[in-house]
Design an enzyme around this catalytic site. Structure first.
Site, PDB file in Angstrom:
ATOM      1  N   ASP A 320       0.383  -1.133   0.115  1.00 38.10           N
ATOM      2  CA  ASP A 320      -0.319  -0.523   0.008  1.00 38.10           C
ATOM      3  C   ASP A 320       0.854   1.282   0.002  1.00 38.10           C
ATOM      4  OD1 ASP A 320      -2.035   1.599   0.325  1.00 38.10           O
ATOM      5  OD2 ASP A 320      -2.460   1.286   1.890  1.00 38.10           O
ATOM      6  N   CYS A 373      -3.958   5.159  -3.103  1.00 38.46           N
ATOM      7  CA  CYS A 373      -4.636   5.789  -2.918  1.00 38.46           C
ATOM      8  C   CYS A 373      -5.070   7.103  -3.744  1.00 38.46           C
ATOM      9  CB  CYS A 373      -5.103   6.089  -1.020  1.00 38.46           C
ATOM     10  SG  CYS A 373      -3.775   7.369  -0.176  1.00 38.46           S
TER      11      CYS A 373
END
Ligand SMILES: C[S@@+](CC[C@H](N)C(=O)[O-])C[C@H]1O[C@@H](n2cnc3c(N)ncnc32)[C@H](O)[C@@H]1O
Length: 430
Positions: A320, A373
């Site tokens: 991530d 993100c």
């Protein structure tokens, strides 16, 4: 009055000193009585959401901006404009509370000026709004570089993306499978008259109709449920760890996805939660403790695995990656003003370096899930295309929502399915 002064100080620190809102706001809230903290939050988030629009309105009404030691008063003025245009606070209260706060910011002599500008905002609201709509930076309340990047990447959708970034985000919950499934937890919410606006059939996600105090949710203190956007909840489902797997969560803090992986798969051989930020790792430990989960928490640099790992190669790796966070602007409006265009190229280099380094720690046949993100192709599909081109033993798994050869991977855009903007690419090592 004190709340408006605190809001002006917070905006000054974020915009002019580059400190994130999540760092500044909690300290400012401590300066206020409990009953005023929600208003401070609303004023700070709202003013940052609309910052360049508020700036344009102030500029239209003033011959020159407040400078130097009076900058906090400039932000007080923006807080005043925000209240008049975007909140239901009665205008007389917004005006008098804001003007009175001049004294707390050592700007008593500016009372008259602030009062005059704010009254003009009231009187000319419609005309001012129409004028500032002419310029994209104030129409969309985003910096020029970001509007241009989004327009180039999404010529048809960029306006909708920018508008979605300015919406208030919903509250998503992740139901802890070890206690309840999504359906049975939904029934517990219904029993407490907590309305659900949507759910994600593929995962543990429930989207509430209204944000609420999470401590009031059934079983929150006992770890039955956590706060996590629906898009972030796709990571554990896509990585899909199996019993006996060694799993690495390479950029783990604050630990939302670490916990989700452990909740979904109780029979792992081990899970390493790595992050380079020791302070943020404390939050991983807190989260694991609240949820009564165990992981091996390590502070280290994901781009140099030889410095922190001599154990077995991993069956599954979640990366991530550190990114521009341009997909979560609706939750963190300060990102628009803290992030710089030049940051993107640096992030792309770091992400590529981490991908290459972790690939060496993945078992043949193992899976690496790359996530950000971000909504910028440089960090996402272009990053993965470049990785595939230089990594002959990597195979890309087509996800159901894959963008195809030009845009490989799954790009969620902000607001899609009520979720944040997010990107996933699933890679298998031959
Ligand atoms: C997007 S956040 C991770 C969010 C987390 N996975 C979650 O779901 O809660 C990115 C993280 O990468 C960490 N990071 C940045 N550079 C790193 C590096 N070189 N090695 C390890 N972690 C890094 C940051 O400290 C940050 O916590």
């Amino acid at each position: 009055m004190k709340t408006r002064a605190q809001a002006a100080k917070v905006l000054f620190e974020v915009v002019e000193q580059g400190v994130s809102l999540s760092t500044v706001l909690p300290a400012a809230q401590q300066q206020l009585a409990a009953k005023d903290r929600a208003l401070l939050q609303e004023l700070c988030f709202g003013s940052l959401r609309w910052l360049s629009r508020l700036e344009a309105i102030a500029a239209a009404l003033m011959s020159k901006p407040l400078k130097g030691k009076y900058r906090q008063l400039h932000y007080l003025l923006l807080v005043g404009i925000y209240q008049l245009l975007y909140t239901r606070i009665p205008p007389h209260a917004a005006l008098s509370e804001t003007v009175s706060a001049c004294r707390l910011l050592k700007g008593e002599t500016f009372r008259g000026m602030l009062n005059g500008v704010l009254r003009n905002v009231q009187r000319q609201a419609d005309a001012l709004q129409q004028t500032v709509d002419q310029k994209p930076t104030s129409r969309f309340a985003h910096p020029k570089w970001l509007i241009e990047r989004l327009k180039a990447a999404y010529p048809k959708q960029y306006g909708a993306i920018l508008d979605a970034n300015n919406q208030r985000p919903p509250l998503w919950l992740r139901v802890n499978r070890r206690h309840h499934d999504r359906v049975s937890y939904r029934a517990l919410l219904a029993a407490q008259d907590i309305a659900v606006a949507g759910e994600d059939p593929g995962s543990e996600g429930l989207c509430l109709a209204q944000p609420c105090d999470v401590s009031q949710l059934p079983g929150f203190a006992d770890g039955w449920v956590s706060v996590q956007d629906g898009a972030a909840q796709q990571a554990a489902r896509l990585l899909d760890p199996q019993p006996g797997d060694w799993v690495l969560d390479a950029c783990a803090a604050p630990g939302g996805k670490t916990a989700h992986l452990l909740e979904r798969q109780p029979a792992l051989a081990g899970l390493v939660a790595l992050d380079s930020d020791a302070k943020r790792l404390e939050r991983v430990k807190d989260n694991l403790q609240r949820l009564q989960l165990t992981a091996q928490v390590i502070c280290g640099d994901a781009s140099r695995p030889q410095t922190w790992w001599s154990g077995p190669a991993f069956d599954r790796i979640l990366l991530d990656a550190p990114c521009s966070a341009t997909g979560v602007i609706r939750r963190h409006p300060d990102i628009k003003w803290l992030r710089r265009n030049e940051d993107i190229a640096e992030l792309v280099i770091l992400q590529g370096k981490i991908l290459d380094a972790l690939w060496c720690k993945l078992k043949p046949g193992g899976t690496l899930l790359y996530a950000t993100c971000s909504v910028l192709p440089d960090e996402n599909s272009e990053q993965i295309k470049a990785f595939m081109a230089r990594t002959p033993d990597a195979e890309l798994v087509a996800l159901p929502q894959d963008g195809g050869p030009d845009r490989p991977g799954w790009q969620l855009l902000p607001g899609e399915g009520n979720m944040d903007g997010f990107y996933y690419a699933k890679l298998i090592k031959r």
